[in-house]
Design a protein around this motif. Structure first.
Motif, PDB file in Angstrom:
ATOM      1  N   ARG A   1      47.656  39.033  44.645  1.00 30.31           N
ATOM      2  CA  ARG A   1      48.999  39.428  45.094  1.00 30.31           C
ATOM      3  C   ARG A   1      48.936  40.006  46.512  1.00 30.31           C
ATOM      4  O   ARG A   1      49.803  39.740  47.338  1.00 30.31           O
ATOM      5  CB  ARG A   1      49.597  40.443  44.116  1.00 30.31           C
ATOM      6  CG  ARG A   1      50.963  40.928  44.485  1.00 30.31           C
ATOM      7  CD  ARG A   1      51.983  39.827  44.385  1.00 30.31           C
ATOM      8  NE  ARG A   1      53.293  40.377  44.696  1.00 30.31           N
ATOM      9  CZ  ARG A   1      54.212  39.739  45.381  1.00 30.31           C
ATOM     10  NH1 ARG A   1      54.010  38.510  45.779  1.00 30.31           N
ATOM     11  NH2 ARG A   1      55.360  40.309  45.636  1.00 30.31           N
ATOM     12  N   LEU A   2      47.923  40.780  46.787  1.00 29.41           N
ATOM     13  CA  LEU A   2      47.767  41.367  48.113  1.00 29.41           C
ATOM     14  C   LEU A   2      47.551  40.280  49.168  1.00 29.41           C
ATOM     15  O   LEU A   2      48.146  40.332  50.244  1.00 29.41           O
ATOM     16  CB  LEU A   2      46.594  42.349  48.112  1.00 29.41           C
ATOM     17  CG  LEU A   2      46.380  43.164  49.370  1.00 29.41           C
ATOM     18  CD1 LEU A   2      47.609  44.020  49.666  1.00 29.41           C
ATOM     19  CD2 LEU A   2      45.154  44.042  49.217  1.00 29.41           C
TER      20      LEU A   2
ATOM     21  N   GLU B   1      48.608  37.201  48.971  1.00 33.48           N
ATOM     22  CA  GLU B   1      49.887  36.511  49.114  1.00 33.48           C
ATOM     23  C   GLU B   1      50.844  37.295  50.012  1.00 33.48           C
ATOM     24  O   GLU B   1      51.491  36.729  50.898  1.00 33.48           O
ATOM     25  CB  GLU B   1      50.507  36.310  47.732  1.00 33.48           C
ATOM     26  CG  GLU B   1      51.846  35.623  47.744  1.00 33.48           C
ATOM     27  CD  GLU B   1      52.451  35.543  46.351  1.00 33.48           C
ATOM     28  OE1 GLU B   1      53.665  35.344  46.270  1.00 33.48           O
ATOM     29  OE2 GLU B   1      51.706  35.670  45.363  1.00 33.48           O
ATOM     30  N   LEU B   2      50.926  38.595  49.811  1.00 32.10           N
ATOM     31  CA  LEU B   2      51.797  39.424  50.634  1.00 32.10           C
ATOM     32  C   LEU B   2      51.332  39.463  52.085  1.00 32.10           C
ATOM     33  O   LEU B   2      52.163  39.469  53.003  1.00 32.10           O
ATOM     34  CB  LEU B   2      51.871  40.846  50.064  1.00 32.10           C
ATOM     35  CG  LEU B   2      52.631  40.980  48.754  1.00 32.10           C
ATOM     36  CD1 LEU B   2      52.464  42.386  48.193  1.00 32.10           C
ATOM     37  CD2 LEU B   2      54.100  40.661  48.952  1.00 32.10           C
ATOM     38  N   ARG B   3      50.036  39.457  52.308  1.00 30.29           N
ATOM     39  CA  ARG B   3      49.517  39.443  53.682  1.00 30.29           C
ATOM     40  C   ARG B   3      49.890  38.143  54.395  1.00 30.29           C
ATOM     41  O   ARG B   3      50.242  38.154  55.574  1.00 30.29           O
ATOM     42  CB  ARG B   3      48.007  39.631  53.678  1.00 30.29           C
ATOM     43  CG  ARG B   3      47.598  41.053  53.417  1.00 30.29           C
ATOM     44  CD  ARG B   3      46.102  41.218  53.454  1.00 30.29           C
ATOM     45  NE  ARG B   3      45.760  42.624  53.295  1.00 30.29           N
ATOM     46  CZ  ARG B   3      44.632  43.058  52.789  1.00 30.29           C
ATOM     47  NH1 ARG B   3      43.703  42.197  52.396  1.00 30.29           N
ATOM     48  NH2 ARG B   3      44.405  44.346  52.676  1.00 30.29           N
ATOM     49  N   ARG B   4      49.809  37.019  53.666  1.00 28.77           N
ATOM     50  CA  ARG B   4      50.216  35.742  54.268  1.00 28.77           C
ATOM     51  C   ARG B   4      51.705  35.750  54.602  1.00 28.77           C
ATOM     52  O   ARG B   4      52.112  35.296  55.675  1.00 28.77           O
ATOM     53  CB  ARG B   4      49.901  34.588  53.322  1.00 28.77           C
ATOM     54  CG  ARG B   4      48.461  34.150  53.344  1.00 28.77           C
ATOM     55  CD  ARG B   4      48.266  32.838  52.615  1.00 28.77           C
ATOM     56  NE  ARG B   4      48.692  32.898  51.214  1.00 28.77           N
ATOM     57  CZ  ARG B   4      47.927  33.307  50.215  1.00 28.77           C
ATOM     58  NH1 ARG B   4      46.687  33.686  50.458  1.00 28.77           N
ATOM     59  NH2 ARG B   4      48.370  33.327  48.982  1.00 28.77           N
ATOM     60  N   GLU B   5      52.525  36.254  53.673  1.00 29.26           N
ATOM     61  CA  GLU B   5      53.959  36.321  53.926  1.00 29.26           C
ATOM     62  C   GLU B   5      54.271  37.221  55.118  1.00 29.26           C
ATOM     63  O   GLU B   5      55.187  36.945  55.884  1.00 29.26           O
ATOM     64  CB  GLU B   5      54.701  36.844  52.691  1.00 29.26           C
ATOM     65  CG  GLU B   5      54.732  35.867  51.534  1.00 29.26           C
ATOM     66  CD  GLU B   5      55.407  36.462  50.317  1.00 29.26           C
ATOM     67  OE1 GLU B   5      56.052  37.525  50.421  1.00 29.26           O
ATOM     68  OE2 GLU B   5      55.290  35.853  49.240  1.00 29.26           O
ATOM     69  N   PHE B   6      53.524  38.278  55.281  1.00 22.35           N
ATOM     70  CA  PHE B   6      53.736  39.209  56.378  1.00 22.35           C
ATOM     71  C   PHE B   6      53.263  38.619  57.699  1.00 22.35           C
ATOM     72  O   PHE B   6      53.876  38.838  58.743  1.00 22.35           O
ATOM     73  CB  PHE B   6      52.986  40.517  56.088  1.00 22.35           C
ATOM     74  CG  PHE B   6      53.206  41.583  57.114  1.00 22.35           C
ATOM     75  CD1 PHE B   6      54.387  42.291  57.147  1.00 22.35           C
ATOM     76  CD2 PHE B   6      52.219  41.874  58.046  1.00 22.35           C
ATOM     77  CE1 PHE B   6      54.591  43.281  58.092  1.00 22.35           C
ATOM     78  CE2 PHE B   6      52.415  42.855  58.994  1.00 22.35           C
ATOM     79  CZ  PHE B   6      53.602  43.564  59.014  1.00 22.35           C
TER      80      PHE B   6
ATOM     81  N   TYR C   1      45.549  41.932  41.383  1.00 23.10           N
ATOM     82  CA  TYR C   1      45.971  42.760  42.516  1.00 23.10           C
ATOM     83  C   TYR C   1      45.530  42.139  43.833  1.00 23.10           C
ATOM     84  O   TYR C   1      46.297  42.074  44.790  1.00 23.10           O
ATOM     85  CB  TYR C   1      45.376  44.165  42.361  1.00 23.10           C
ATOM     86  CG  TYR C   1      45.622  45.068  43.538  1.00 23.10           C
ATOM     87  CD1 TYR C   1      46.847  45.692  43.709  1.00 23.10           C
ATOM     88  CD2 TYR C   1      44.632  45.288  44.488  1.00 23.10           C
ATOM     89  CE1 TYR C   1      47.083  46.514  44.793  1.00 23.10           C
ATOM     90  CE2 TYR C   1      44.851  46.105  45.574  1.00 23.10           C
ATOM     91  CZ  TYR C   1      46.073  46.721  45.708  1.00 23.10           C
ATOM     92  OH  TYR C   1      46.304  47.531  46.791  1.00 23.10           O
TER      93      TYR C   1
END
Length: 67
Positions: free
Chosen positions: A43-44, A46-51, A40
């Protein structure tokens, strides 16, 4: 069969099921939670970097437009 044993037979199944559920929950839950927590968190991140990437680009564009 003696009459006093009937209530015990009726309670044997729910009691046994409750014990099995309790053992199953206590058995694997600690390792699963630890593994889920790591996955988790990865993944979190990774999503923060994408955002953050599009937002950083937008902020740079805004600063250039104001200058």
């Amino acid at each position: 069969m003696p009459l006093p044993l009937y209530p015990l037979l009726l309670l044997a199944c729910p009691f046994g099921m409750g014990l099995m559920m309790w053992f199953m929950v206590r058995g694997d839950s600690h390792t699963m939670r630890r593994n889920d927590s790591v996955a988790y968190q990865l993944r979190l991140d990774e999503l923060r970097r994408e955002f953050a990437e599009p937002h950083a680009a937008q902020n740079d564009a805004d600063h250039r437009a104001r200058s």
